[in-house]
Design an enzyme around this catalytic site. Sequence first.
Site, short mmCIF file in Angstrom:
data_model
loop_
_atom_site.label_atom_id
_atom_site.label_comp_id
_atom_site.label_asym_id
_atom_site.label_seq_id
_atom_site.Cartn_x
_atom_site.Cartn_y
_atom_site.Cartn_z
N HIS A 143 -39.69 52.91 -1.38
CA HIS A 143 -39.61 53.26 -2.79
C HIS A 143 -40.70 52.58 -3.62
CE1 HIS A 143 -37.06 49.52 -3.11
NE2 HIS A 143 -37.66 49.43 -4.28
N ASP A 201 -35.72 53.35 4.10
CA ASP A 201 -36.57 52.89 3.00
C ASP A 201 -37.68 51.95 3.46
OD1 ASP A 201 -37.10 52.96 0.13
OD2 ASP A 201 -36.52 50.86 0.11
N SER A 247 -38.23 43.71 -3.73
CA SER A 247 -38.15 44.89 -2.87
C SER A 247 -39.26 44.87 -1.82
CB SER A 247 -38.27 46.16 -3.70
OG SER A 247 -37.11 46.38 -4.44
#
Length: 569
Positions: free
Chosen positions: A258, A312, A402
């Site tokens: 992402h 992801d 992230s």
Amino acid sequence: MKYYKTLFFIILLCTSTKAEAQLSTNEKPVSFVRESELPVNFRNTVPVVTMPQLDMAKIAKEDEEDEEYGMPPRFGYSHFVDYNLNNSGKWFDLPNGDRIWQLEVVCPAALSVNICYNKFWIPDGGKFFVYSKDRKKTLGAFTSRNNKGDRENIRGFATGLVYGDDVVLEYYQPKGATNDAIISIKKVVHGYRYFRIEDAFGTSGSCMVNVNCEEGQNWQNEKKAVALILVQGQSLCSGALITTTDLDEKPLLLTANHCISYFGKDAIDDPDLDDTLFYWNYEAPGCVNISDMPPLYSTNYATVLANNTSSDFALLRLSEDPKNLTNYTPYYLGWDRTGFSGDPGVCIHHPRGDIKKISTVASQPLSTEYKYYSVNPNASHWKVTWKVTQSGNQSTTEGGSSGSPLLTAKHRTIGQLHGGYADCGDSICAPDWYGKFSTSWTGNNNNSIYRRLNCWLDSLNTGVSVMEGLLVIPSDSTMNTNQQLYSNIRVTGTGQLTIQGEIELMETSRVIVESGGTLIIDGGTLSNADIILKVGSALRIKNGGVIETRNGFEAPVGATVYIEDGQIS
């Protein structure tokens, strides 16, 4: 991505007068040094382009929507432009025939400015700089070393942040240059979020633990793998270098999908991350936050090799190899693709773009789907919670974390951070989720090499299930503390490793000494050792040094073994 009702995301970069180490020459702009050769008051004649004022109400709404949908945190707004050496700026001639081109860029009320280029090619001898108008912050020189691609196949580039609202771009062309530079600016990033330098440290949550606190003492190799990522000049994530089965030091970095899909980047459809920066060694030297920011070491460019939404993950190949930076020695993380979580370890990350932090996993990660709580052995994610550690803090993750690696007690990565709910206010009950490395390995049984990890990390098709990390010794290095290593150690042809402490190689770790390299056991002990000497390498044991081998030892023909005082058993 992390979710908060109120959250400021920033990129913390140095505002000192020192140049940033971005694979550049770290020199003063030519106009600074040769100003007496330029026309009087030439700086007042440099053309100025001014970006539009920002609609902060609109931007605040966009950021709120991005946060709701789990997008990477944004700190700047992109103005799309079309400036180059021919249609903008001004050329100045020097007496000896050299030339200097300059363009001033103003972003009204900006807290920082950085530039992204869709074409960037510098001929030999050319030099490009970016600096604040007050000359307190300079970047460059960027040279032909920064070219990615040839003059017929030009790629883009990005330069780092300059704090303030007014920057100058400068290109120096030496007399007799055989080719003209090609520099085309596609985006000016107008920074609208920033903290004063005295507030820069501690912008991550108060529970965060610096990586060089006691909690990080057993993770000093692994921390070197982790980078802060400035994606497309405006958003923040984390990522980590990862090893391959051929131990060849390829600059491969694992992060979250992402982080790049937000910008439409994809291994198949649009793999080039030309205007993305990777910051290395961005950490406090000790446990206490420091008042002066650490030096900045960054590389530019990457290509998306593989990515997948199911777990992801995104695997990037860095175009500028961080091992070429000064004062930085990379480490390549080991991995475990078995699908077993193992004993709990840590996460190393850059929350809110802050200096490097470490968070300790409370218990064995559980297999669930993303943001689900029910256990499913075949699920795509690991659910984790965090625990209070020696410092008395319960370090967690935040926006900007992230893509950071989840490491087991055996120092192998089993996934990268996708998102979650944990923060310093509720890190006990609120979990985070990491995309499973084992799911990423086959891309959740996807047939495309661009959707799975195994084709890139095991190109030799060895079929191994676990890999130890890789520590490379390129020059003189000494290990004088007692430690256990879950790492392969490769001593290069220019390297020399001296062991003076008690070093135990764990699991399948081994030492590989290349031709020209030297391993010295100087009063220390290397236990559970598996040593591979290549032709032209050397092993010396002195001052009572001891090697306790795992499966015995036999020196190959063409390697030198000299035992002055010690033993091999």
